[in-house]
Scaffold this active site. Structure first.
Site, PDB file in Angstrom:
ATOM      1  NE  ARG A 263      -3.693  -2.392   2.531  1.00 38.94           N
ATOM      2  CZ  ARG A 263      -4.541  -2.534   3.291  1.00 38.94           C
ATOM      3  NH1 ARG A 263      -4.876  -1.799   4.390  1.00 38.94           N
ATOM      4  NH2 ARG A 263      -5.313  -3.638   3.384  1.00 38.94           N
ATOM      5  NE  ARG A 278      -1.347   4.712   9.075  1.00 34.80           N
ATOM      6  CZ  ARG A 278      -2.638   4.516   8.921  1.00 34.80           C
ATOM      7  NH1 ARG A 278      -3.046   4.073   7.759  1.00 34.80           N
ATOM      8  NH2 ARG A 278      -3.431   4.602  10.132  1.00 34.80           N
ATOM      9  CD  GLU A 350      -8.348  -1.721  10.704  1.00 28.96           C
ATOM     10  OE1 GLU A 350      -8.156  -2.421   9.645  1.00 28.96           O
ATOM     11  OE2 GLU A 350      -8.276  -0.435  10.522  1.00 28.96           O
ATOM     12  CB  SER A 353     -11.439  -4.200   8.597  1.00 34.16           C
ATOM     13  OG  SER A 353     -11.122  -3.126   9.157  1.00 34.16           O
ATOM     14  NE  ARG A 392      -1.972  -2.018  11.444  1.00 35.91           N
ATOM     15  CZ  ARG A 392      -2.798  -0.995  11.473  1.00 35.91           C
ATOM     16  NH1 ARG A 392      -3.968  -1.094  12.151  1.00 35.91           N
ATOM     17  NH2 ARG A 392      -2.294   0.082  10.456  1.00 35.91           N
TER      18      ARG A 392
END
Length: 432
Positions: A263, A278, A350, A353, A392
């Site tokens: 990303r 991130r 988070e 999801s 994470r």
């Protein structure tokens, strides 16, 4: 993609549903284009039908020797062909414009998605476990990793740049252990079929799941080629059945895959720049389901439970929230976020999801099923969720199981994947 029939029949209702996201969407324009393409389609079809009627008469007229009438029909058909070509050109333009406009609209939120403008309005559903009782100031995962000799951000930046990481020795093994643990659980205990998909996909695949055209700046595209690096396994795994008609009697189809994810993190300058939170490249284990419309929300609950179970077996404290309309992803109708506790930040972050897209992705990717023998094909419902974001999860393990002396306890569920290792002790960097 939204159902154009629903927009035609209830434009006010669709507009109101989309407005719950906090932004107004103009449906008048797309309805005008839709009307134009339907008119052009009718013009083409009427002329094709007229040509066929005339052509059917030719044989009989020739037998009767009516060559003048035959010539008139042939002449008329030539004129009709030219008219059809002109209308088809206009129809192609209208279809292209229609497709582009339809791709701009997000999914309509499910009725149980709470109203809100930002993550502050997300609804808390449940909390599991307790925060670790640390009698010392918790250290951030990147400081812990560096001290343990298992994480090197400086050399990663030298090799690639910011937002990349190097895992060494026990750190690399821990990442691999997490991947195998997650896949073994989902395939062995929850009945998911494992796939190892391509890590690059074409534009059609990205369009099918909703990354294109809206989020192109967030993607890595191979220069001079048609391929994109995948942002998540959701893209290739969902597109396994693009343009297919499936047997609904076999539903739900439950798939899982490990992939690296890429990303660009466009628009996130200055946000989460430290450590592994991130990254431009990270590992993830993904769950994807194909379900019937009437059972898809039951499947969302079970998919979320499967993701939660990973955290429970690792002994990591977390909470589950339902995203509000203003925080909901472009393609989702409803989303649960699973957030793990990070002691150094004193907050939840988070880690997964889990979303139901209903038939939104299926319409874009043309994925249908027959619920029963001889039944008419209908669009499937697609769902997906991270189970989990591996980096994470590693972050959460380092921070929640850190000890005062700088060591980190290995969760019992992972020890079999770590050669029986129970504690990660500070190591020595052989390069100094």
């Amino acid at each position: 993609m939204l159902d154009i029939r629903l927009i035609r029949n209830d434009p006010g209702g669709v507009a109101a549903a989309l407005a719950r996201r906090g932004e107004a969407y103009d449906l008048k324009g797309v309805l005008e284009i839709d009307s134009r393409r339907r008119e052009l389609t009718a013009e083409v079809e009427s002329r094709v039908a007229e040509m066929r009627r005339g052509s059917k008469l030719i044989g009989g007229l020739k037998k009767e020797g009516k060559e003048t009438e035959v010539a008139e029909i042939l002449e008329k058909n030539e004129r009709l062909k030219e008219e059809i070509k002109a209308f088809e050109t206009g129809l192609e333009e209208a279809e292209a414009a229609f497709g582009e406009r339809m791709l701009e609209f997000p999914n309509a939120p499910h009725e149980t998605t709470p109203e809100g403008n930002s993550e502050a309005d997300n609804r808390l559903e449940r909390v599991w476990g307790e925060k670790p009782a640390l009698d010392f100031e918790p250290r951030a995962h990147d400081d812990l990793g560096a001290a343990l000799g298992i994480l090197d951000m400086k050399r990663a930046a030298k090799i690639a740049g910011a937002r990349f990481a190097l895992l060494r020795g026990t750190g690399a093994r821990l990442e691999r252990a997490l991947i195998n643990f997650m896949l073994d659980f989902h395939t062995g205990e929850r009945g998911y079929t494992e796939w190892l998909p391509p890590f690059m996909v074409n534009a059609q695949a990205m369009t099918g799941t909703g990354q294109l055209p809206k989020f192109e700046e967030d993607l890595f595209k191979i220069s001079g080629d048609q391929y994109y690096l995948i942002p998540t396994a959701e893209v290739p795994v969902t597109n396994i059945h693009r343009e297919e008609i499936l047997d609904g009697r076999a539903f739900p189809l439950k798939y899982t895959a490990y992939t690296p994810c890429f990303r660009s993190e466009a628009g996130s300058y200055g946000k989460d720049t430290r450590g592994l939170i991130r990254q431009h490249q990270f590992n993830k284990v993904e769950l994807v389901k194909f379900a019937l419309a009437e059972t898809s929300y039951e499947e969302l609950e079970s998919l979320t439970a499967d993701a939660e179970e990973i955290l429970r077996r690792l002994g990591l404290h977390y909470r589950v929230v339902t995203l509000c309309t203003g925080d909901l992803g472009f393609s989702a109708a409803k989303t649960y976020d699973i957030e793990v506790w990070l002691p150094s930040q004193g907050t939840y972050r988070e880690i997964s999801s889990c979303s139901n897209f209903e038939d939104f992705q299926a319409r874009r990717a043309r994925i249908r099923c027959r619920p029963g023998p001889g039944s008419k094909p209908e669009y499937v419902h697609t769902l997906n969720g991270s189970a989990l974001a591996v980096g994470r999860t590693l972050v959460a393990i380092l921070e929640n199981f850190q000890q005062k002396d700088g060591s980190v306890i290995v969760p019992e569920a992972l020890r079999g994947y770590m050669g029986g290792l129970e504690v990660i002790e500070p190591g020595e960097d052989p390069a100094g």
